[in-house]
Design a protein around this motif. Sequence first.
Motif, PDB file in Angstrom:
ATOM      1  N   UNK A 517       7.846  26.073 -17.932  1.00  0.00           N
ATOM      2  CA  UNK A 517       7.270  25.592 -16.698  1.00  0.00           C
ATOM      3  C   UNK A 517       8.284  25.315 -15.641  1.00  0.00           C
ATOM      4  N   UNK A 518       9.551  25.159 -15.954  1.00  0.00           N
ATOM      5  CA  UNK A 518      10.503  24.775 -14.919  1.00  0.00           C
ATOM      6  C   UNK A 518      11.544  25.820 -14.652  1.00  0.00           C
ATOM      7  N   UNK A 519      11.583  26.866 -15.380  1.00  0.00           N
ATOM      8  CA  UNK A 519      12.626  27.822 -15.043  1.00  0.00           C
ATOM      9  C   UNK A 519      12.556  29.128 -15.780  1.00  0.00           C
ATOM     10  N   UNK A 520      11.540  29.321 -16.639  1.00  0.00           N
ATOM     11  CA  UNK A 520      11.384  30.614 -17.235  1.00  0.00           C
ATOM     12  C   UNK A 520      11.904  30.723 -18.643  1.00  0.00           C
ATOM     13  N   UNK A 521      12.885  29.920 -19.108  1.00  0.00           N
ATOM     14  CA  UNK A 521      13.396  30.020 -20.450  1.00  0.00           C
ATOM     15  C   UNK A 521      14.173  31.309 -20.668  1.00  0.00           C
ATOM     16  N   UNK A 522      14.383  31.653 -21.959  1.00  0.00           N
ATOM     17  CA  UNK A 522      15.169  32.834 -22.292  1.00  0.00           C
ATOM     18  C   UNK A 522      14.347  33.767 -23.163  1.00  0.00           C
ATOM     19  N   UNK A 523      14.660  35.054 -23.091  1.00  0.00           N
ATOM     20  CA  UNK A 523      14.016  36.059 -23.917  1.00  0.00           C
ATOM     21  C   UNK A 523      15.098  37.020 -24.408  1.00  0.00           C
ATOM     22  N   UNK A 524      14.831  37.665 -25.546  1.00  0.00           N
ATOM     23  CA  UNK A 524      15.809  38.563 -26.167  1.00  0.00           C
ATOM     24  C   UNK A 524      15.425  40.016 -25.892  1.00  0.00           C
ATOM     25  N   UNK A 525      16.384  40.770 -25.392  1.00  0.00           N
ATOM     26  CA  UNK A 525      16.214  42.218 -25.200  1.00  0.00           C
ATOM     27  C   UNK A 525      16.985  42.929 -26.308  1.00  0.00           C
ATOM     28  N   UNK A 526      16.278  43.734 -27.098  1.00  0.00           N
ATOM     29  CA  UNK A 526      16.895  44.531 -28.160  1.00  0.00           C
ATOM     30  C   UNK A 526      16.954  45.987 -27.708  1.00  0.00           C
ATOM     31  N   UNK A 527      18.140  46.563 -27.754  1.00  0.00           N
ATOM     32  CA  UNK A 527      18.373  47.918 -27.239  1.00  0.00           C
ATOM     33  C   UNK A 527      18.888  48.814 -28.362  1.00  0.00           C
ATOM     34  N   UNK A 528      18.219  49.949 -28.567  1.00  0.00           N
ATOM     35  CA  UNK A 528      18.632  50.945 -29.550  1.00  0.00           C
ATOM     36  C   UNK A 528      19.045  52.212 -28.810  1.00  0.00           C
ATOM     37  N   UNK A 529      20.261  52.687 -29.067  1.00  0.00           N
ATOM     38  CA  UNK A 529      20.774  53.895 -28.405  1.00  0.00           C
ATOM     39  C   UNK A 529      20.876  55.026 -29.417  1.00  0.00           C
ATOM     40  N   UNK A 530      20.324  56.178 -29.060  1.00  0.00           N
ATOM     41  CA  UNK A 530      20.393  57.353 -29.925  1.00  0.00           C
ATOM     42  C   UNK A 530      20.768  58.560 -29.056  1.00  0.00           C
ATOM     43  N   UNK A 531      20.977  59.708 -29.710  1.00  0.00           N
ATOM     44  CA  UNK A 531      21.249  60.927 -28.952  1.00  0.00           C
ATOM     45  C   UNK A 531      22.716  61.297 -28.926  1.00  0.00           C
ATOM     46  N   UNK A 532      23.264  61.509 -27.740  1.00  0.00           N
ATOM     47  CA  UNK A 532      24.606  62.083 -27.555  1.00  0.00           C
ATOM     48  C   UNK A 532      25.675  61.114 -28.060  1.00  0.00           C
ATOM     49  N   UNK A 533      26.463  61.532 -29.042  1.00  0.00           N
ATOM     50  CA  UNK A 533      27.490  60.675 -29.622  1.00  0.00           C
ATOM     51  C   UNK A 533      28.614  60.446 -28.614  1.00  0.00           C
ATOM     52  N   UNK A 534      29.275  59.329 -28.774  1.00  0.00           N
ATOM     53  CA  UNK A 534      30.401  58.989 -27.914  1.00  0.00           C
ATOM     54  C   UNK A 534      30.008  58.255 -26.646  1.00  0.00           C
ATOM     55  N   UNK A 535      28.699  58.206 -26.357  1.00  0.00           N
ATOM     56  CA  UNK A 535      28.244  57.514 -25.154  1.00  0.00           C
ATOM     57  C   UNK A 535      27.729  56.112 -25.515  1.00  0.00           C
ATOM     58  N   UNK A 536      27.513  55.299 -24.489  1.00  0.00           N
ATOM     59  CA  UNK A 536      26.975  53.956 -24.661  1.00  0.00           C
ATOM     60  C   UNK A 536      25.892  53.725 -23.617  1.00  0.00           C
ATOM     61  N   UNK A 537      25.098  52.704 -23.847  1.00  0.00           N
ATOM     62  CA  UNK A 537      24.086  52.263 -22.880  1.00  0.00           C
ATOM     63  C   UNK A 537      24.360  50.797 -22.573  1.00  0.00           C
ATOM     64  N   UNK A 538      24.372  50.456 -21.268  1.00  0.00           N
ATOM     65  CA  UNK A 538      24.695  49.083 -20.893  1.00  0.00           C
ATOM     66  C   UNK A 538      23.697  48.565 -19.869  1.00  0.00           C
ATOM     67  N   UNK A 539      23.714  47.216 -19.710  1.00  0.00           N
ATOM     68  CA  UNK A 539      22.739  46.553 -18.835  1.00  0.00           C
ATOM     69  C   UNK A 539      23.415  46.014 -17.588  1.00  0.00           C
ATOM     70  N   UNK A 540      22.627  45.932 -16.536  1.00  0.00           N
ATOM     71  CA  UNK A 540      22.980  45.206 -15.324  1.00  0.00           C
ATOM     72  C   UNK A 540      21.829  44.256 -15.011  1.00  0.00           C
ATOM     73  N   UNK A 541      22.034  42.913 -15.017  1.00  0.00           N
ATOM     74  CA  UNK A 541      23.320  42.238 -15.156  1.00  0.00           C
ATOM     75  C   UNK A 541      23.935  42.432 -16.543  1.00  0.00           C
TER      76      UNK A 541
END
Length: 603
Positions: A517-541
């Motif tokens: 009620x006062x600020x939204x709290x926190x939530x967990x984002x789970x990210x799974x990366x597949x496909x082209x090896x050697x690459x990464x996936x990142x978030x902004x922020x």
Amino acid sequence: MQTCTATNVQGNPYQGQLCGGAFIDNCTPGLIYTCTGGPRGTTGNCTLAQSCSVGCLTGPGDTPVTANIGTATPVANDACFTGPAPLTFSTNATTGGSYVTMTATLNNPHSPYAVVNFQGTTADVPPLCDVPLLLQPNATSVSWIEPTNVVASTKNVPLWTLISFNDSSGALRNLVSVTNPLTLNPGGTLPKPPLQSFSVTDANGSPISTIPGGSNVFTHGTLAASTPAPVGGTRGTVTSNPANAFVSDGSFTIDAGCTSNFTAGTLTASSAFTSNVSATVSATSGGGATLSQNVVVTPPPLAVQSVTLTPSTVTGGASLTGTVGLNRVVLASDANSTVSVRIAEGNISGAQLATFPGCTGTPACTGPLTVAQGSKSASFTISTKPVASQDFVTVAASAPWSNSSASANITINPGGSTGPALSSLVMTPSSGTCGFSTVGTVTLTDAAPAGGAVVALSSSSTSNAQVPASVTVAAGQTQASFNGTTGPTCNMSSVLITATYAGVSKQNALFFNASGGSGGGAATLTLTASGRSGESVFSTPAGLSVHVGTTGSASFAVGTRISLQATNGRSAVWSGACSSGGSTTKTCTFTLGANASVTANVR
């Protein structure tokens, strides 16, 4: 003699002519060093060989800093750069608090784009807001507006840039500028840029004007590109008229150098209204005009809230009163207010021990109960049967139009039963965002005997909620309280707390809200990366970076606008909470409203 250390990601020291700042090194940016290689752990393997006027450029045959070469020696063959200065300012000296235009320049061919990394930033000259900063293939420069901090005395901030690109042959190159000092002088003040736009949206970022009571909406603001948020950020103060239309503060902060807020403000609509209420939601940065959005707060959807039994402990054959409570009064506009009440069979005997008029079925029975228009509860009389030994019966209320249900337990004792029994377990509060604390109270039907009454406690998920093993009701008393905590994991919608004494159990559920009620709290984002090896996936922020072939997770504030993208400008097919609909896109952006999962198939 100036020395430094330069290695690849495996810690192997470089050999050859090396461009300072282009590798994992502590060399001065933009200068050329002669490096001698050596075993892992070698330090000081590079010696200054040549100063450059504007910067240095890595060679096309350099060993990439991320290449997996085992224990082999990485090599570099770099040289001073002779083109235009990679980093320039609109002014090299300014009053602290002013804006400065920064320009990164690259005339060399670059495809599909070049990535500009702004380095040397401090609390007085903050990092870039929107990263990565891309220089498109048909452009030779890119500029941005950089805020500066107010200073008490003159400060020199040495800044530089690293521009990474693929040349016309496809080779990875890095252009590093020499350090360019920006002088900040005292006497300035931080600006208060006005909001350019303000919106109220749902969790997907779509504008919303009708808000059901008790639900959350999110606030967003933007600033002009020429006046991004100053050092310390811009606070968007949100108010509503009438003030009681919302029960939380939806204010938000636009981070330094940014023109919009990554983390949305959260507004929770009041659930107290019984008719539609028109409200104006306004936002101001403290500079310029106040911006407003008109919304309508509607009554919350009708829902079952409670079942109360009076008394909750009876002698078999006696009657008691059951009451079903709703979250608000029934309105003429409500399509239905009939609740289904179910009385279960005896928990121990399995026999039908209780019923009420209109309750059909055996050993459990179910019957309708209608809450009248203008009321928020309805009562009914429950009759019980004699029992040879103590037994327990659950009374539950639900409805297809309600997103919640409720229940309570009857304790049925045989005639002449003596001694206190457990009457109730109450948890206050019974809901909140992950990490909230609660106080439980156990109540007996009569005073505890000499030596006290030890009531056993348990949680259905100790990773989500914790209570002590027991609580003692002191002799002569009927109640005792205990403390409960929630977290660190909140991956369930609710957890059941159970209290047991003398064969009688009472339960109460703790519910986890997706946002507070006062600020939204926190939530967990789970990210799974597949496909082209050697690459990464990142978030902004920043907060989440996952290599292809792995899964990672991070916690963000509820309401955060998150952008996901792959390294090296790779496209991906996105699915889950952020979906590209089967198409390949370079980024995927969504607002995190609760725990969520996303899969990226990097191409």
